[in-house]
Design an enzyme around this catalytic site. Structure first.
Site, PDB file in Angstrom:
ATOM      1  N   VAL A  11      21.486 -54.498  10.112  1.00 35.11           N
ATOM      2  CA  VAL A  11      22.327 -55.662  10.426  1.00 35.11           C
ATOM      3  C   VAL A  11      23.223 -56.020   9.234  1.00 35.11           C
ATOM      4  CG1 VAL A  11      22.258 -58.139  10.939  1.00 35.11           C
ATOM      5  CG2 VAL A  11      20.744 -56.576  12.166  1.00 35.11           C
ATOM      6  N   ASP A  30      20.933 -55.955  -2.239  1.00 36.01           N
ATOM      7  CA  ASP A  30      19.650 -55.604  -1.634  1.00 36.01           C
ATOM      8  C   ASP A  30      18.592 -55.548  -2.733  1.00 36.01           C
ATOM      9  OD1 ASP A  30      19.029 -54.110   1.328  1.00 36.01           O
ATOM     10  OD2 ASP A  30      17.492 -53.975  -0.233  1.00 36.01           O
ATOM     11  N   ARG A 155      23.667 -53.214  18.866  1.00 42.84           N
ATOM     12  CA  ARG A 155      22.752 -52.138  19.243  1.00 42.84           C
ATOM     13  C   ARG A 155      22.917 -51.023  18.228  1.00 42.84           C
ATOM     14  NH1 ARG A 155      25.487 -50.485  24.458  1.00 42.84           N
ATOM     15  NH2 ARG A 155      27.187 -51.126  23.115  1.00 42.84           N
ATOM     16  N   LYS A 208      18.520 -65.960  20.896  1.00 42.27           N
ATOM     17  CA  LYS A 208      18.426 -64.553  20.476  1.00 42.27           C
ATOM     18  C   LYS A 208      17.119 -63.934  20.980  1.00 42.27           C
ATOM     19  CE  LYS A 208      18.477 -60.724  18.275  1.00 42.27           C
ATOM     20  NZ  LYS A 208      19.390 -59.630  18.187  1.00 42.27           N
ATOM     21  N   CYS A 264      13.632 -53.744  17.104  1.00 41.92           N
ATOM     22  CA  CYS A 264      13.906 -55.095  17.617  1.00 41.92           C
ATOM     23  C   CYS A 264      12.986 -55.515  18.753  1.00 41.92           C
ATOM     24  CB  CYS A 264      15.355 -55.179  18.066  1.00 41.92           C
ATOM     25  SG  CYS A 264      16.486 -54.758  16.749  1.00 41.92           S
ATOM     26  N   LYS A 324      16.037 -43.866  20.254  1.00 43.04           N
ATOM     27  CA  LYS A 324      17.084 -43.732  21.277  1.00 43.04           C
ATOM     28  C   LYS A 324      18.185 -42.877  20.671  1.00 43.04           C
ATOM     29  CE  LYS A 324      19.961 -47.626  20.077  1.00 43.04           C
ATOM     30  NZ  LYS A 324      20.743 -48.741  20.555  1.00 43.04           N
TER      31      LYS A 324
HETATM   32  C1  UGA Z   1      18.622 -54.306  20.869  1.00 43.13           C
HETATM   33  C2  UGA Z   1      19.583 -55.141  21.734  1.00 43.13           C
HETATM   34  O1  UGA Z   1      20.149 -54.335  22.757  1.00 43.13           O
HETATM   35  C3  UGA Z   1      20.710 -55.730  20.884  1.00 43.13           C
HETATM   36  O2  UGA Z   1      21.505 -56.580  21.681  1.00 43.13           O
HETATM   37  C4  UGA Z   1      20.072 -56.544  19.748  1.00 43.13           C
HETATM   38  O3  UGA Z   1      21.076 -57.062  18.894  1.00 43.13           O
HETATM   39  C5  UGA Z   1      19.153 -55.659  18.942  1.00 43.13           C
HETATM   40  O4  UGA Z   1      18.131 -55.128  19.808  1.00 43.13           O
HETATM   41  C6  UGA Z   1      18.538 -56.507  17.855  1.00 43.13           C
HETATM   42  O5  UGA Z   1      17.814 -57.449  18.164  1.00 43.13           O
HETATM   43  O6  UGA Z   1      18.892 -56.321  16.679  1.00 43.13           O
HETATM   44  P1  UGA Z   1      18.622 -51.791  19.934  1.00 43.13           P
HETATM   45  O7  UGA Z   1      17.192 -52.039  19.560  1.00 43.13           O
HETATM   46  O8  UGA Z   1      19.537 -51.157  18.956  1.00 43.13           O
HETATM   47  O9  UGA Z   1      19.329 -53.186  20.352  1.00 43.13           O
HETATM   48  O10 UGA Z   1      18.580 -50.831  21.177  1.00 43.13           O
HETATM   49  P2  UGA Z   1      18.922 -50.880  22.741  1.00 43.13           P
HETATM   50  O11 UGA Z   1      20.117 -50.058  23.009  1.00 43.13           O
HETATM   51  O12 UGA Z   1      18.919 -52.244  23.253  1.00 43.13           O
HETATM   52  O13 UGA Z   1      17.658 -50.107  23.319  1.00 43.13           O
HETATM   53  C7  UGA Z   1      16.346 -50.603  23.094  1.00 43.13           C
HETATM   54  C8  UGA Z   1      15.332 -49.681  23.698  1.00 43.13           C
HETATM   55  O14 UGA Z   1      15.310 -49.817  25.114  1.00 43.13           O
HETATM   56  C9  UGA Z   1      15.541 -48.197  23.422  1.00 43.13           C
HETATM   57  O15 UGA Z   1      14.285 -47.644  23.075  1.00 43.13           O
HETATM   58  C10 UGA Z   1      16.028 -47.628  24.743  1.00 43.13           C
HETATM   59  O16 UGA Z   1      15.661 -46.285  24.917  1.00 43.13           O
HETATM   60  C11 UGA Z   1      15.303 -48.529  25.720  1.00 43.13           C
HETATM   61  N1  UGA Z   1      15.973 -48.636  27.041  1.00 43.13           N
HETATM   62  C12 UGA Z   1      17.188 -49.246  27.143  1.00 43.13           C
HETATM   63  C13 UGA Z   1      15.327 -48.180  28.178  1.00 43.13           C
HETATM   64  O17 UGA Z   1      14.201 -47.634  28.110  1.00 43.13           O
HETATM   65  N2  UGA Z   1      15.924 -48.332  29.399  1.00 43.13           N
HETATM   66  C14 UGA Z   1      17.136 -48.919  29.516  1.00 43.13           C
HETATM   67  O18 UGA Z   1      17.633 -49.036  30.670  1.00 43.13           O
HETATM   68  C15 UGA Z   1      17.788 -49.377  28.378  1.00 43.13           C
END
Ligand code: UGA
Length: 438
Positions: A11, A30, A155, A208, A264, A324
Site C-alpha cells: 500500500v 521504512d 488490488r 473498509k 487482506c 492470485k
Molecule cells: C483485496 C480487495 O479486492 C481490495 O479492494 C482491497 O483494497 C485489498 O484487498 C486490501 O484490503 O488491501 P487483493 O487482496 O489484492 O485485494 O485481491 P483480490 O483481487 O480482491 O482477490 C482476493 C482473493 O479472492 C484472491 O485470492 C482471489 O483469487 C480470490 N477470488 C477473487 C476468488 O476466489 N473468486 C473471485 O471471484 C474473486
C-alpha cells in the site's frame, strides 16, 4: 503538497509513486533497512505490474525520495500517511503496535501543522486511540496535529491502475481543516470526477472492513454453491452467470475455486470478527465465510487423494503458487497449504509460478520448483491448477499429456474447458463442474 509515507509495502509504495505522479513532493520511509536499500539502489522490493517503471520515472523527475530516517520523511510535510503492517494476533485481532509507534514518532517529528492519515486497514476506534496518544505527547509542544482515515481499495496486481483510476476515494475526517487538506491531496482525482466520499472517521474505518468482508462473503457463497452443484450434477458457471446478470447481485467476485488468500481478506475478516465481538456483537456469518474458504482447499486436496489413491511415490505438479495472478505474494496462498498437505502425505511436489517460485519454496520445506509448466509436469501423476495465470490457459495440451505420467488434472480455478480436456484425453476434476473421466 509535501507528503510523507511511513511504510513502503504494497500500500505505502503505491501511495508514494501515485501521489508523486500527480505532482506532490513525496518522501517514503521504512523501518526495514533492506527494503529501503533496495529502493535507494533503484530496485523494487516486490513485484507489481508497472511499479518499477513508475518508480524509475518519479525518482528521476525528483518528486519522490526514500530515506531510512522517519524525521526526514516528516520534516516540512503537511500530510503523513501511515501504511505500516497490521498483522493478525493469534486471536485474529489486528496487532496495531506498528501503527501506534509510527504515529507517535511522526507526532514527535512534526515540524508544522500536520494531518496524520491512517492508510493501513485498521479496526474502527483506532483513530480515537491515536488521537489520545498524540494528545498526551503534544501536551509538551505547539502546533496542530489531527488524525484522518483514508482506507485503500487497491488490488494487488492492479494496484497502480486502482490507485490512479479508483472507483471511489473514501476519507474520514472530523474538521473542515482536515477535510480541506484531504481535498487538496486528492484534487487531481476530484477534478477528474472520481467519487469522493467524506464521512466521520469511525465510518471510514468500518466501511473498509465491510467492503472486504462482503467480497469474501461473495466468494464463499459461490464456493458453497459449488459443493452443492457437484453433488446435484449442476454447473456452477451456469449458476453464477445467471446470478451475475442480475445487477442487484453483480457478476464480480463470483468465481468458484480455491477461495481467497492474500494479505487482506483472511486477516481483515478475522480482525473484523474479533472487533465485532469486542463491541458486543457476535458476527458469526464471518466465521462461516472463513470456514467455507478453508473447505474450498480441503475439497481440492480430497479430489487429488481420490484420483491418485496412495500419495507415497507420486509426483504432483502445482501450477501457480502466488495467491492470485499478477503478484509474487504468497501470503495465505492456497498453493502453500496444498503443497504442505501433499508433502506430509508422502508425495513429491513440484511447483511452477511465473514470479513466485522463490518466495513459495522458502515458505514450504520440501517444495521443489521448476522453470516452466512443462518441466513441473514432467513425470507428474497429477497436475493441480492453483493460480489462474494467463499462460496456463494457453498450454499445449498434447505436450502436457506427453510429459505427465498420468493424464490427471485437478483444475482448482476452472481455467480449462471440459470438452477440450475430454478430447485431449485428460481426466479432469474442477470446482462445481462435471468430472471428466477417461
Ligand atoms: C483485496 C480487495 O479486492 C481490495 O479492494 C482491497 O483494497 C485489498 O484487498 C486490501 O484490503 O488491501 P487483493 O487482496 O489484492 O485485494 O485481491 P483480490 O483481487 O480482491 O482477490 C482476493 C482473493 O479472492 C484472491 O485470492 C482471489 O483469487 C480470490 N477470488 C477473487 C476468488 O476466489 N473468486 C473471485 O471471484 C474473486
Amino acid at each position: 503538497m509535501k507528503i510523507g509515507v511511513i511504510g513502503t509495502g504494497h500500500v505505502g509504495l503505491i501511495t508514494c509513486v501515485t501521489m508523486s505522479a500527480v505532482g506532490h513532493e513525496v518522501v517514503g520511509v521504512d523501518a526495514d533497512p533492506e527494503k529501503i536499500q533496495i529502493l535507494l539502489d533503484g530496485g523494487c522490493p516486490f513485484f507489481e505490474p508497472g511499479l518499477q517503471e513508475l518508480l524509475d520515472r518519479q525518482i528521476t523527475e525528483g518528486g519522490l525520495r526514500f530515506t531510512d530516517s522517519l524525521p526526514m520523511a516528516v520534516e516540512g510535510a503537511e500530510v503523513v500517511f501511515i501504511s505500516v503492517g497490521t498483522p493478525p494476533r493469534a486471536s485474529g485481532e489486528a496487532n496495531l503496535i506498528a501503527v501506534e509507534n509510527s504515529a507517535t514518532q511522526v507526532a514527535e517529528a512534526a515540524t508544522d501543522d500536520l494531518l496524520i492519515v491512517e492508510k493501513s486497514t485498521v479496526p474502527v476506534g483506532t483513530a480515537v486511540r491515536l488521537r489520545t496518544t498524540i494528545e498526551r505527547l503534544r501536551a509538551r509542544s505547539d502546533g496542530r496535529i489531527e488524525v484522518a482515515s483514508n482506507p485503500e481499495f487497491l488490488r494487488e496486481g492492479h494496484a497502480i491502475d486502482d490507485a490512479m483510476e479508483p472507483d471511489r476515494i473514501l476519507v474520514g475526517v472530523e474538521s473542515t481543516w482536515a477535510r480541506d487538506r484531504m481535498r487538496s491531496v486528492y484534487a487531481p482525482w476530484i477534478e477528474k470526477g472520481v467519487p469522493f466520499i467524506e464521512t466521520d472517521i469511525a465510518t471510514a474505518e468500518l466501511a473498509k472492513h465491510a467492503c472486504n468482508a462482503f467480497l469474501a462473503l461473495k466468494i464463499s457463497f459461490v464456493n458453497a454453491l459449488a459443493r452443492i452443484c457437484e453433488r446435484a450434477g449442476a454447473d456452477i458457471e451456469g449458476v453464477t452467470t445467471t446470478m451475475g446478470s442480475d445487477p442487484r447481485i453483480g457478476g464480480a467476485f463470483l468465481r468458484a475455486g480455491l477461495g481467497y488468500g492474500g494479505s487482506c481478506f483472511p486477516k481483515d475478516l478475522a480482525a473484523f470478527e474479533h472487533l465485532s465481538k469486542t463491541l458486543g456483537y457476535d458476527f458469526r456469518l464471518l466465521q462461516e465465510v472463513a470456514r467455507i474458504n478453508d473447505e474450498a482447499v480441503d475439497a481440492v486436496i480430497a479430489k487429488v487423494k481420490d484420483a491418485l489413491w496412495n500419495l507415497e511415490e507420486k509426483k504432483i505438479a502445482l501450477l501457480g503458487l502466488s495467491f492470485k495472478p499478477g503478484t509474487d505474494d504468497v501470503r495465505f496462498a492456497p498453493s502453500l497449504r496444498i503443497a504442505t498437505d501433499l508433502i506430509d502425505a508422502g508425495a513429491t511436489v513440484v511447483g511452477y509460478d511465473p514470479v513466485a517460485n522463490n518466495v513459495a519454496a522458502n515458505d514450504v520445506p520440501g517444495l521443489l520448483v521448476a522453470d516452466g509448466p512443462y518441466e513441473a509436469a514432467a513425470g507428474a501423476h497429477c497436475l493441480i491448477v492453483c493460480t489462474e495465470w494467463e499462460e496456463f490457459r494457453k498450454l499445449d495440451l498434447v505436450r502436457l499429456k506427453d510429459e505427465m505420467a498420468y493424464p490427471v488434472i485437478v483444475d482448482g480455478r476452472n481455467i480449462f474447458d471440459l470438452d477440450q480436456m475430454e478430447a485431449a484425453g485428460f481426466t479432469c476434476y474442477s470446482v462445481g463442474r462435471r468430472s471428466v473421466t477417461q
